[in-house]
Design an enzyme around this catalytic site. Structure first.
Site, PDB file in Angstrom:
ATOM      1  N   ASP A   1       1.501   0.003  12.042  1.00  0.00           N
ATOM      2  CA  ASP A   1       2.540  -0.702  12.756  1.00  0.00           C
ATOM      3  C   ASP A   1       3.907  -0.207  12.961  1.00  0.00           C
ATOM      4  O   ASP A   1       4.877  -0.411  13.387  1.00  0.00           O
ATOM      5  CB  ASP A   1       2.583  -2.224  11.918  1.00  0.00           C
ATOM      6  CG  ASP A   1       1.515  -3.025  12.292  1.00  0.00           C
ATOM      7  OD1 ASP A   1       0.685  -2.771  13.047  1.00  0.00           O
ATOM      8  OD2 ASP A   1       1.356  -3.836  11.493  1.00  0.00           O
TER       9      ASP A   1
ATOM     10  N   THR B   1       0.590   2.573   7.262  1.00  0.00           N
ATOM     11  CA  THR B   1       0.456   1.524   8.303  1.00  0.00           C
ATOM     12  C   THR B   1       0.683   1.748   9.660  1.00  0.00           C
ATOM     13  O   THR B   1       1.474   2.453   9.928  1.00  0.00           O
ATOM     14  CB  THR B   1       1.372   0.354   7.723  1.00  0.00           C
ATOM     15  OG1 THR B   1       1.261  -0.728   8.749  1.00  0.00           O
ATOM     16  CG2 THR B   1       2.813   0.891   7.512  1.00  0.00           C
TER      17      THR B   1
ATOM     18  N   ARG C   1       1.765  -6.675  14.258  1.00  0.00           N
ATOM     19  CA  ARG C   1       1.938  -8.068  13.506  1.00  0.00           C
ATOM     20  C   ARG C   1       3.687  -8.287  13.434  1.00  0.00           C
ATOM     21  O   ARG C   1       3.987  -9.366  14.046  1.00  0.00           O
ATOM     22  CB  ARG C   1       1.468  -8.194  12.173  1.00  0.00           C
ATOM     23  CG  ARG C   1       0.394  -9.640  12.339  1.00  0.00           C
ATOM     24  CD  ARG C   1       0.005  -9.739  10.933  1.00  0.00           C
ATOM     25  NE  ARG C   1      -0.366  -8.403   9.992  1.00  0.00           N
ATOM     26  CZ  ARG C   1      -0.487  -8.324   8.761  1.00  0.00           C
ATOM     27  NH1 ARG C   1      -0.064  -9.259   8.047  1.00  0.00           N
ATOM     28  NH2 ARG C   1      -0.749  -7.161   8.006  1.00  0.00           N
TER      29      ARG C   1
ATOM     30  N   ASP D   1       4.713  -2.543   2.584  1.00  0.00           N
ATOM     31  CA  ASP D   1       5.683  -3.302   1.750  1.00  0.00           C
ATOM     32  C   ASP D   1       5.190  -3.973   0.486  1.00  0.00           C
ATOM     33  O   ASP D   1       5.598  -3.776  -0.540  1.00  0.00           O
ATOM     34  CB  ASP D   1       6.648  -4.179   2.562  1.00  0.00           C
ATOM     35  CG  ASP D   1       5.944  -5.292   3.290  1.00  0.00           C
ATOM     36  OD1 ASP D   1       4.899  -5.140   3.351  1.00  0.00           O
ATOM     37  OD2 ASP D   1       6.621  -6.065   3.841  1.00  0.00           O
TER      38      ASP D   1
ATOM     39  N   GLY E   1      -3.431  -2.821   4.436  1.00  0.00           N
ATOM     40  CA  GLY E   1      -4.226  -2.577   5.656  1.00  0.00           C
ATOM     41  C   GLY E   1      -4.680  -1.054   5.644  1.00  0.00           C
ATOM     42  O   GLY E   1      -3.625  -0.431   5.386  1.00  0.00           O
TER      43      GLY E   1
ATOM     44  N   ARG F   1      -6.777  -6.364  -0.631  1.00  0.00           N
ATOM     45  CA  ARG F   1      -5.795  -7.252  -1.195  1.00  0.00           C
ATOM     46  C   ARG F   1      -5.974  -7.891  -2.160  1.00  0.00           C
ATOM     47  O   ARG F   1      -7.210  -8.265  -2.424  1.00  0.00           O
ATOM     48  CB  ARG F   1      -5.494  -8.101   0.077  1.00  0.00           C
ATOM     49  CG  ARG F   1      -5.292  -7.300   1.358  1.00  0.00           C
ATOM     50  CD  ARG F   1      -4.185  -8.167   2.551  1.00  0.00           C
ATOM     51  NE  ARG F   1      -4.584  -7.501   3.732  1.00  0.00           N
ATOM     52  CZ  ARG F   1      -3.652  -6.675   4.353  1.00  0.00           C
ATOM     53  NH1 ARG F   1      -2.559  -6.401   3.825  1.00  0.00           N
ATOM     54  NH2 ARG F   1      -3.684  -6.094   5.543  1.00  0.00           N
TER      55      ARG F   1
ATOM     56  N   ASP G   1       6.257   0.042  10.830  1.00  0.00           N
ATOM     57  CA  ASP G   1       7.184  -1.113  10.564  1.00  0.00           C
ATOM     58  C   ASP G   1       7.803  -0.816   9.008  1.00  0.00           C
ATOM     59  O   ASP G   1       8.248  -1.716   8.471  1.00  0.00           O
ATOM     60  CB  ASP G   1       6.593  -2.377  10.708  1.00  0.00           C
ATOM     61  CG  ASP G   1       5.450  -2.675   9.692  1.00  0.00           C
ATOM     62  OD1 ASP G   1       5.033  -1.818   8.952  1.00  0.00           O
ATOM     63  OD2 ASP G   1       5.217  -3.626   9.306  1.00  0.00           O
TER      64      ASP G   1
HETATM   65  P1  ATP Z   1       0.174  -4.029   5.380  1.00  0.00           P
HETATM   66  O1  ATP Z   1       1.423  -3.405   5.918  1.00  0.00           O
HETATM   67  O2  ATP Z   1      -1.112  -3.244   5.807  1.00  0.00           O
HETATM   68  O3  ATP Z   1       0.041  -5.397   5.161  1.00  0.00           O
HETATM   69  P2  ATP Z   1       0.762  -4.084   2.578  1.00  0.00           P
HETATM   70  O4  ATP Z   1       0.778  -3.064   1.457  1.00  0.00           O
HETATM   71  O5  ATP Z   1       2.117  -4.606   2.851  1.00  0.00           O
HETATM   72  O6  ATP Z   1       0.176  -3.441   3.930  1.00  0.00           O
HETATM   73  P3  ATP Z   1      -0.180  -6.535   1.242  1.00  0.00           P
HETATM   74  O7  ATP Z   1      -1.496  -7.097   1.542  1.00  0.00           O
HETATM   75  O8  ATP Z   1       0.994  -7.219   1.573  1.00  0.00           O
HETATM   76  O9  ATP Z   1      -0.216  -5.401   2.194  1.00  0.00           O
HETATM   77  O10 ATP Z   1       0.046  -5.925  -0.096  1.00  0.00           O
HETATM   78  C1  ATP Z   1      -1.026  -5.019  -0.804  1.00  0.00           C
HETATM   79  C2  ATP Z   1      -1.099  -5.350  -2.198  1.00  0.00           C
HETATM   80  O11 ATP Z   1      -0.151  -4.986  -2.995  1.00  0.00           O
HETATM   81  C3  ATP Z   1      -1.501  -7.013  -2.454  1.00  0.00           C
HETATM   82  O12 ATP Z   1      -2.924  -7.277  -2.305  1.00  0.00           O
HETATM   83  C4  ATP Z   1      -0.995  -6.937  -3.876  1.00  0.00           C
HETATM   84  O13 ATP Z   1      -2.079  -6.390  -4.818  1.00  0.00           O
HETATM   85  C5  ATP Z   1       0.172  -6.056  -3.930  1.00  0.00           C
HETATM   86  N1  ATP Z   1       1.362  -6.795  -3.821  1.00  0.00           N
HETATM   87  C6  ATP Z   1       1.842  -7.297  -2.487  1.00  0.00           C
HETATM   88  N2  ATP Z   1       3.023  -8.190  -2.727  1.00  0.00           N
HETATM   89  C7  ATP Z   1       3.286  -7.723  -4.084  1.00  0.00           C
HETATM   90  C8  ATP Z   1       4.222  -8.175  -4.877  1.00  0.00           C
HETATM   91  N3  ATP Z   1       5.412  -9.045  -4.521  1.00  0.00           N
HETATM   92  N4  ATP Z   1       4.309  -8.047  -6.213  1.00  0.00           N
HETATM   93  C9  ATP Z   1       3.143  -7.200  -6.569  1.00  0.00           C
HETATM   94  N5  ATP Z   1       2.235  -6.856  -6.044  1.00  0.00           N
HETATM   95  C10 ATP Z   1       2.211  -6.893  -4.657  1.00  0.00           C
END
Ligand code: ATP
Length: 353
Positions: free
Chosen positions: A130, A128, A174, A106, A14, A75, A132
Site C-alpha cells: 500500500d 506492504t 485500504r 504498522d 499482509g 495475523r 502507507d
Molecule cells: P498490513 O499493513 O499488511 O496490515 P501489518 O503489520 O499492519 O501489515 P497487522 O495485522 O496489523 O498487519 O499486524 C501484524 C501482527 O502484528 C498482528 O497479527 C499482531 O500479531 C501484531 N500486532 C499488531 N498490532 C499490535 C500491537 N498493538 N501490539 C503488539 N503486536 C501487534
C-alpha cells in the site's frame, strides 16, 4: 553493548512481493558478520509457538525472484496479549535469539516495539504493497503491485476499446490511494477516485459522456479499495447516464503476488542489510526507511505517530514525548505527502482527454 550471536527474521501482516529479497539480505548480511540467523515462520504466531529454524545462505539461494514470503505470514491477536508476548520471549530465550528483524506494516512495528521494551531488540522493515508508511518514501512490494495493476488495467483497456465499454476498476489500497493514483496515470485512466480527496461523481460521469460525444470508445475509472464498495455502485450509474456499457472489476489480492520488480528487490536488499547493520550497532526499536533516495532509519514511535498525523488520527498526548524539531519534521513530511497526492490526482484530470 550486547554481543549478537543470533538474529531472527520474520514476516508479518499482509504479504508483499520483495519480502523474500529482504529475508535473503538479512540472512546474508548477518552471515557476513559471523552472526547466525533463524527463520521465524508465520510471523509473531510462529514466534509464540516456537516455529523457528536455523537458516543460512543456501536456504535463501534463489528466493530473491520469488513473490510472497517463504517464511509465510499470519495475523496473531494472541501475540498482543501479555501472555502471548511472554510466550514469544520464551522462544527467543530458548533459541538464543538476540534480536529480530520484523518485516511488515504498522501492526508489525507495534509488535516489534513491544518486544524491544521486553528486552528483545527489534528493527522493522516496511513491507506492504500500500505504500502507507509515511516515514518512508516507498515500501517493499509497492512497485511490484503497481506494475501488476497497470498490466491488468492495460488488458481491460484492450477489451474496452474493442467493445466500446467503460470499466470501473477497484485497485488495492485500504488506507492509501497510491496504487490508484499511479496506475491511473500510467494507464491514461479517464478518472481516479481515492479516499484522500473528495470527488465530484456527476462531473466524472459527465466527462465520460463528453468524451464519448467526441468519439472516444473506451473508458477506465480507477477507484481505490479504501472507498469500500463504491466502485461497484458507480458502474451502473455511469451506464445509465452515458449509455456506455460499464463493467466493474476488482483486482484484489491477485496484485499482492508475482515476481518482484527490480526496484523492490534492490530496496528490499538495501533495507535488509541496513536492518542487520543497525542491530549489530546496538540499535533497536527503529524502522528502516527510504528517504530522498537514501536508506535511513527512524524510531518506530516516530513512524507510527507520523502515520497517525497524516491520517488525521492523532490522539491527545501523542506528541507529548517528541521534541519541537521532531514535530516540525513530522508536519513537513505530512505536508509533502499531501502535496504529492494532490499533484498526482490533479495530473489525472489534466491529461484526461
Ligand atoms: P498490513 O499493513 O499488511 O496490515 P501489518 O503489520 O499492519 O501489515 P497487522 O495485522 O496489523 O498487519 O499486524 C501484524 C501482527 O502484528 C498482528 O497479527 C499482531 O500479531 C501484531 N500486532 C499488531 N498490532 C499490535 C500491537 N498493538 N501490539 C503488539 N503486536 C501487534
Amino acid at each position: 553493548m550486547q554481543k549478537f550471536r543470533k538474529i531472527g527474521v520474520l514476516t508479518s501482516g499482509g504479504d508483499a512481493p520483495g519480502m523474500n529479497a529482504a529475508i535473503r539480505a538479512v540472512t546474508l548480511a548477518a552471515e557476513v558478520n559471523g552472526v547466525d540467523v533463524v527463520a521465524i515462520y508465520d510471523g509473531y504466531q510462529g514466534l509464540m509457538e516456537g516455529n523457528v529454524h536455523d537458516i543460512s545462505a543456501k536456504d535463501v539461494s534463489g528466493v530473491i525472484r520469488i513473490g510472497g514470503t517463504f517464511l509465510h505470514s499470519a495475523r496473531s491477536p494472541e501475540f498482543m496479549l501479555e501472555e502471548g508476548m511472554q510466550r514469544a520471549i520464551a522462544t527467543c530465550k530458548k533459541h538464543g535469539i538476540d534480536g529480530i528483524v520484523a518485516i511488515g506494516g504498522d501492526g508489525t512495528f507495534r509488535g516489534a516495539t513491544d518486544l524491544t521494551l521486553r528486552g528483545i531488540p527489534c528493527i522493522g522493515i516496511p513491507g506492504t504493497i500500500d505504500n502507507d508508511v509515511t516515514a518512508s518514501d516507498s515500501t517493499i512490494g509497492y512497485d511490484t503491485a503497481l506494475k501488476t495493476t497497470v498490466t491488468m488495467i492495460d488488458c481491460l483497456r484492450d477489451t474496452c476499446e474493442s467493445h466500446a465499454r467503460c470499466n470501473v476498476v477497484e485497485v488495492m489500497g485500504r488506507h492509501a490511494g497510491y496504487i490508484a493514483l499511479e496506475s491511473a496515470i500510467a494507464t491514461g485512466a479517464e478518472a481516479v477516485i481515492i479516499k484522500e480527496i473528495p470527488h465530484d461523481e456527476d462531473a466524472i460521469i459527465k466527462r465520460i459522456a463528453d468524451l464519448k460525444a467526441n468519439g472516444k470508445r473506451s473508458f477506465i475509472i480507477v477507484v481505490s479499495e479504501g472507498l469500500g464498495n463504491y466502485g461497484e455502485t458507480l458502474a451502473p450509474k455511469i451506464e445509465a447516464f452515458t449509455g456506455v456499457e460499464t463493467r466493474f472489476a476488482r483486482f484484489a489480492h491477485v496484485v499482492r503476488g508475482g515476481v518482484p520488480t527490480v526496484a523492490d528487490r534492490v530496496m528490499a536488499t538495501q533495507m535488509g542489510a541496513k536492518a542487520v547493520e543497525l542491530l549489530l550497532a546496538g540499535k533497536s526499536n527503529l524502522v528502516v526507511c527510504k528517504r530522498n533516495g537514501k536508506i535511513v532509519s527512524e524510531e518506530i514511535r516516530y513512524a507510527l505517530t507520523v502515520d497517525r498525523m497524516f491520517k488525521g488520527k492523532l490522539k491527545d498526548g501523542d506528541l507529548d514525548t517528541f521534541s519541537e524539531e521532531q514535530i516540525e519534521s513530522m508536519k513537513a513530511l505530512c505536508e509533502l505527502r499531501t502535496k504529492e497526492i494532490r499533484r498526482l490526482y490533479d495530473l489525472v484530470d489534466k491529461v484526461a482527454k
